[in-house]
Design a protein around this motif. Sequence first.
Motif, mmCIF file in Angstrom:
data_model
loop_
_atom_site.group_PDB
_atom_site.id
_atom_site.type_symbol
_atom_site.label_atom_id
_atom_site.label_comp_id
_atom_site.label_asym_id
_atom_site.label_seq_id
_atom_site.Cartn_x
_atom_site.Cartn_y
_atom_site.Cartn_z
ATOM 1 N N SER A 145 0.808 -1.232 0.000
ATOM 2 C CA SER A 145 0.000 0.000 0.000
ATOM 3 C C SER A 145 0.839 1.279 0.000
ATOM 4 C CB SER A 145 -0.954 0.003 1.203
ATOM 5 O OG SER A 145 -0.233 -0.078 2.425
ATOM 6 N N ARG A 146 2.140 1.160 0.230
ATOM 7 C CA ARG A 146 3.021 2.329 0.185
ATOM 8 C C ARG A 146 3.098 2.915 -1.225
ATOM 9 N NH1 ARG A 146 5.952 5.598 -1.256
ATOM 10 N NH2 ARG A 146 7.866 6.497 -0.424
ATOM 11 N N PHE A 147 2.790 2.089 -2.249
ATOM 12 C CA PHE A 147 2.987 2.487 -3.635
ATOM 13 C C PHE A 147 1.691 2.512 -4.433
ATOM 14 C CE2 PHE A 147 6.945 0.564 -2.141
ATOM 15 C CZ PHE A 147 7.843 1.587 -2.418
ATOM 16 N N SER A 148 1.761 3.159 -5.588
ATOM 17 C CA SER A 148 0.609 3.201 -6.494
ATOM 18 C C SER A 148 0.415 1.830 -7.135
ATOM 19 C CB SER A 148 0.827 4.242 -7.586
ATOM 20 O OG SER A 148 1.842 3.805 -8.482
ATOM 21 N N GLY A 149 -0.723 1.655 -7.811
ATOM 22 C CA GLY A 149 -1.005 0.377 -8.458
ATOM 23 C C GLY A 149 0.049 -0.009 -9.477
ATOM 24 N N GLY A 150 0.456 0.950 -10.301
ATOM 25 C CA GLY A 150 1.477 0.671 -11.305
ATOM 26 C C GLY A 150 2.816 0.326 -10.686
ATOM 27 N N GLU A 151 3.171 1.003 -9.598
ATOM 28 C CA GLU A 151 4.443 0.730 -8.918
ATOM 29 C C GLU A 151 4.420 -0.656 -8.270
ATOM 30 O OE1 GLU A 151 5.367 5.438 -7.862
ATOM 31 O OE2 GLU A 151 4.436 4.119 -6.370
ATOM 32 N N ARG A 152 3.284 -1.004 -7.661
ATOM 33 C CA ARG A 152 3.156 -2.345 -7.061
ATOM 34 C C ARG A 152 3.330 -3.427 -8.122
ATOM 35 N NH1 ARG A 152 -1.077 0.054 -4.143
ATOM 36 N NH2 ARG A 152 -2.685 -0.878 -5.493
ATOM 37 N N LEU A 177 -5.392 0.208 -13.878
ATOM 38 C CA LEU A 177 -4.340 1.181 -14.151
ATOM 39 C C LEU A 177 -4.812 2.160 -15.224
ATOM 40 C CD1 LEU A 177 -1.159 -1.097 -14.284
ATOM 41 C CD2 LEU A 177 -2.205 0.000 -12.293
ATOM 42 N N ASP A 178 -4.287 3.374 -15.181
ATOM 43 C CA ASP A 178 -4.628 4.337 -16.227
ATOM 44 C C ASP A 178 -3.975 3.895 -17.538
ATOM 45 O OD1 ASP A 178 -2.020 6.048 -16.784
ATOM 46 O OD2 ASP A 178 -2.131 5.724 -14.615
ATOM 47 N N THR A 181 -0.059 4.203 -17.895
ATOM 48 C CA THR A 181 0.662 3.262 -17.031
ATOM 49 C C THR A 181 0.509 1.845 -17.553
ATOM 50 O OG1 THR A 181 0.275 4.683 -15.107
ATOM 51 C CG2 THR A 181 0.880 2.399 -14.669
#
Length: 248
Positions: A145-152, A177-178, A181
């Motif tokens: 949860s520290r990161f955005s969906g794309g980063e995860r 994701l957008d 991304t």
Amino acid sequence: MSFITVKNLNFKYPNGTENVLNDVSLEVTKGEKVAILGRSGVGKSTLVKLLTGTYTDYTGSISVLGKVPTEKMLGTKISLLNQKPYLFDMTIRENLKLALLDKKEEVTDDEINSKIEESLEKSQLTRLISELPEGINTNVFETGSRFSGGERQRIAFARTLIQNNELLLLDEPTVGLDPKTEHELLKTIFETNRDKTIVWITHHLNSIKYMDRIIFIKDGKVEMDGTHEELYRTNEKYRKLYDMDNVE
């Protein structure tokens, strides 16, 4: 060499009254990139669970890498990137190191560091990590949860690169994701796995150029199977779907 062979597969859930998959047969050869498409609920993700041995109560036959699939193959023989990859409440480095523990191979600290560094570079995470106060030792928090969906998804993808398995299953990893991304992540995945066998579960066609073959599932059955060029030339339904998904 067939990496995946499915023959006359039928499956329904324990409390279900109707089959989710009906007499499905398909083959995927070594190095092939295959997209499996269809609307939600037609059995695409169920097929992935069968290929990874999550579900075993089926009729027909399934062979993955020459064996009947079991859950023990996941991580050790098969890599899976799905809609919600699970990241543990530990650092980025520790999450990635788990991929090597799955393989149960003897590796030195230098080898671990080298594999992690390479995976971060290929998944295009080097810059992000360099900007974090604690770098690779940043805690991702529960489920990432520290990161955005794309980063995860990129961290989870880096984990599959470390596993270095010959078969990669993608179960709609870009849902939510957008578009930008999504496009960048798919480009990274396919360009860094040119030599791997990939089965990509998806519901649209806007990145189908990366695939060697497209299989459509409808009502639990294989409705279409062919290359993009073949289907676009000969199948009006496919042509309309492709054109709709690729409108600028």
